[in-house]
Design an enzyme around this catalytic site. Structure first.
Site, PDB file in Angstrom:
ATOM      1  N   ASP A 136       0.827  -1.199   0.000  1.00 38.68           N
ATOM      2  CA  ASP A 136       0.000   0.000   0.000  1.00 38.68           C
ATOM      3  C   ASP A 136       0.867   1.257   0.000  1.00 38.68           C
ATOM      4  O   ASP A 136       0.528   2.245   0.628  1.00 38.68           O
ATOM      5  CB  ASP A 136      -0.924  -0.015   1.227  1.00 38.68           C
ATOM      6  CG  ASP A 136      -2.060   0.992   1.121  1.00 38.68           C
ATOM      7  OD1 ASP A 136      -2.403   1.374  -0.009  1.00 38.68           O
ATOM      8  OD2 ASP A 136      -2.584   1.408   2.170  1.00 38.68           O
ATOM      9  N   CYS A 150     -19.574 -14.420  -4.791  1.00 41.67           N
ATOM     10  CA  CYS A 150     -20.503 -13.461  -4.180  1.00 41.67           C
ATOM     11  C   CYS A 150     -21.950 -13.779  -4.559  1.00 41.67           C
ATOM     12  O   CYS A 150     -22.872 -13.479  -3.800  1.00 41.67           O
ATOM     13  CB  CYS A 150     -20.170 -12.033  -4.614  1.00 41.67           C
ATOM     14  SG  CYS A 150     -18.693 -11.332  -3.835  1.00 41.67           S
ATOM     15  N   CYS A 202     -25.584 -12.013  -3.594  1.00 36.90           N
ATOM     16  CA  CYS A 202     -25.477 -11.272  -2.330  1.00 36.90           C
ATOM     17  C   CYS A 202     -25.117  -9.809  -2.584  1.00 36.90           C
ATOM     18  O   CYS A 202     -24.246  -9.499  -3.397  1.00 36.90           O
ATOM     19  CB  CYS A 202     -24.420 -11.917  -1.439  1.00 36.90           C
ATOM     20  SG  CYS A 202     -24.173 -11.073   0.137  1.00 36.90           S
ATOM     21  N   CYS A 219     -22.847  -6.005   1.269  1.00 37.49           N
ATOM     22  CA  CYS A 219     -21.902  -4.897   1.414  1.00 37.49           C
ATOM     23  C   CYS A 219     -22.450  -3.616   0.807  1.00 37.49           C
ATOM     24  O   CYS A 219     -22.264  -2.514   1.347  1.00 37.49           O
ATOM     25  CB  CYS A 219     -20.555  -5.264   0.786  1.00 37.49           C
ATOM     26  SG  CYS A 219     -20.620  -5.675  -0.975  1.00 37.49           S
ATOM     27  N   CYS A 223     -23.637  -0.110   3.287  1.00 42.79           N
ATOM     28  CA  CYS A 223     -22.761   1.067   3.240  1.00 42.79           C
ATOM     29  C   CYS A 223     -23.506   2.321   3.698  1.00 42.79           C
ATOM     30  O   CYS A 223     -24.503   2.719   3.081  1.00 42.79           O
ATOM     31  CB  CYS A 223     -22.219   1.272   1.827  1.00 42.79           C
ATOM     32  SG  CYS A 223     -21.100   2.698   1.702  1.00 42.79           S
ATOM     33  N   CYS A 246     -16.892   7.429   0.626  1.00 41.11           N
ATOM     34  CA  CYS A 246     -16.485   6.369   1.554  1.00 41.11           C
ATOM     35  C   CYS A 246     -15.974   6.963   2.870  1.00 41.11           C
ATOM     36  O   CYS A 246     -15.125   7.862   2.871  1.00 41.11           O
ATOM     37  CB  CYS A 246     -15.397   5.522   0.901  1.00 41.11           C
ATOM     38  SG  CYS A 246     -14.734   4.233   1.958  1.00 41.11           S
ATOM     39  N   CYS A 303     -13.861   2.677   8.337  1.00 40.31           N
ATOM     40  CA  CYS A 303     -15.197   2.085   8.439  1.00 40.31           C
ATOM     41  C   CYS A 303     -15.090   0.623   8.014  1.00 40.31           C
ATOM     42  O   CYS A 303     -14.487   0.323   6.985  1.00 40.31           O
ATOM     43  CB  CYS A 303     -16.193   2.824   7.549  1.00 40.31           C
ATOM     44  SG  CYS A 303     -17.858   2.122   7.545  1.00 40.31           S
ATOM     45  N   CYS A 305     -18.864  -2.685   5.434  1.00 44.41           N
ATOM     46  CA  CYS A 305     -19.031  -3.597   4.299  1.00 44.41           C
ATOM     47  C   CYS A 305     -18.406  -4.953   4.592  1.00 44.41           C
ATOM     48  O   CYS A 305     -18.875  -5.985   4.094  1.00 44.41           O
ATOM     49  CB  CYS A 305     -18.466  -2.983   3.014  1.00 44.41           C
ATOM     50  SG  CYS A 305     -16.694  -2.650   3.031  1.00 44.41           S
ATOM     51  N   CYS A 338     -20.382  -8.832   5.408  1.00 46.37           N
ATOM     52  CA  CYS A 338     -20.076  -9.878   4.434  1.00 46.37           C
ATOM     53  C   CYS A 338     -20.158 -11.269   5.064  1.00 46.37           C
ATOM     54  O   CYS A 338     -19.443 -11.555   6.035  1.00 46.37           O
ATOM     55  CB  CYS A 338     -18.683  -9.660   3.857  1.00 46.37           C
ATOM     56  SG  CYS A 338     -18.192 -10.930   2.663  1.00 46.37           S
TER      57      CYS A 338
END
Length: 352
Positions: free
Chosen positions: A132, A186, A189, A192, A196, A212, A239, A242, A246
């Site tokens: 990152d 997924c 579904c 998420c 939010c 976000c 946050c 989401c 899941c």
């Protein structure tokens, strides 16, 4: 390589090739829509994010690594425990990944040791580690190398580990056989997307970072848009909603490392307590933490919003905390404090 990776705390490693050309149109569209907000470095690097050999000349393969970060003592019903914090508006919520040691430092050190361990076996080779920390398409590389699939929230999901993990990469000048990608699971579904708070997931696999809460509380430097402030509730750094919603995260794994155990003072504390920290106390208590990089000014900005939301909900004690910062030297802090005080029931100011 896998055995060494496990010794270093990684749960899985994989290998991806460097041809990410099929990801370029989606990246370009995301940037053109401005979904990256103030993260100008994403646009500045352009397509280099999708071209590893341009970012690090000589790169032939990318080793990807995954490291679980749930604290060792995380209870089985942790998703319920975390959601319950929203029912206590006077409590400050810090995203789970940020409650321990700065993951950048943990991963970077261990990725370097992994590279050194590989070199000890096969001889010197060119490499550069990232976590990152550069224009790298981490989730894309992770999904291509079998670490999981891209969930509708854009994070990487694994059937046996959910999404509560960090990603890291080592760009290498070795031609390594790529790992097999996994299929997506997924289905229909939309948990998420539905959960939010700010509707930042504008479509499956499409996130508008400008809405976000993680972006707003961490990456965004200026005033938080007034229409989004009430939706932040008592979240002051990041946050997790989401991920909490899941279903796959019932399989999320605990970290084997003490580095990600929560620090005293960042979990279960009241907003008023954290709002009272001086800059010196903030720097001291967040030393070695990812939180430190937002600085004291943004820390106070975020907490002021949360205090305003608590005040609107009937927490009268929030008023006294806010009034203590009415004359703060920062115009950014003063503006958010003034907004927060206007949230009191019966206030003459706007409530949104």
């Amino acid at each position: 390589m896998q055995a060494l990776a496990r010794e270093l705390g990684f749960s899985q490693i994989g290998v991806a090739g460097v041809d990410l050309s099929t990801a370029e149109p989606g990246l370009m569209q995301w940037l053109e829509k401005g979904f990256h907000g103030e993260m100008t470095y994403m646009a500045a690097h352009g397509m280099r994010r999708a071209r590893p050999a341009e970012l690090v000349p000589g790169t032939v393969s990318v080793i990807t690594a995954r490291m679980d970060y749930l604290p060792r003592a995380t209870p089985d019903d942790w998703q319920h425990v975390e959601f319950a914090r929203l029912d206590r508006p006077q409590e400050a919520i810090v995203s789970m990944y940020a409650r321990g040691r700065d993951y950048h430092k943990v991963l970077r050190t261990r990725l370097q040791k992994l590279a050194e361990g590989i070199a000890a076996e096969i001889g010197p080779f060119g490499h550069r580690a990232f976590t990152d920390s550069a224009p790298v398409l981490e989730a894309e590389l992770a999904s291509r190398s079998g670490q999981g699939w891209r969930g509708k929230h854009t994070l990487v999901l694994d059937r046996e580990a959910g999404s509560m993990f960090f990603l890291g990469e080592i760009y290498v000048d070795l031609a390594l056989p790529p790992s097999e990608p996994v299929t997506a699971h997924c289905g229909s579904c939309s948990a998420c997307i539905d959960i939010c708070p700010t509707q930042a997931i504008v479509a499956p696999h499409r996130l508008d970072a400008r809405r976000c809460i993680s972006y707003l509380t961490i990456e965004h430097a200026g005033p938080i848009p007034p229409e989004l402030r009430p939706l932040m509730a008592n979240r002051i750094y990041g946050c997790d909603d989401c991920q909490l919603a899941c279903p796959w995260n019932k399989f999320a794994r605990r970290s084997a490392l003490p580095d990600f155990d929560p620090r005293e003072g960042l979990t279960g504390r009241t907003l008023a307590e954290l709002f009272a920290w001086s800059e010196e106390e903030f720097l001291s208590r967040t030393e070695g933490s990812p939180i430190r990089r937002i600085g004291h000014e943004r820390w106070l900005r975020n907490i002021a919003v949360a205090l305003g939301n608590a005040l609107r909900g009937g927490d009268a004690s929030a008023r006294e905390a806010l009034q203590s910062r009415l004359q703060h030297p920062s115009a950014l802090v003063r503006e958010h404090v003034a907004w927060a005080l206007q949230q009191a029931p019966g206030s003459a100011g706007p409530a949104d």
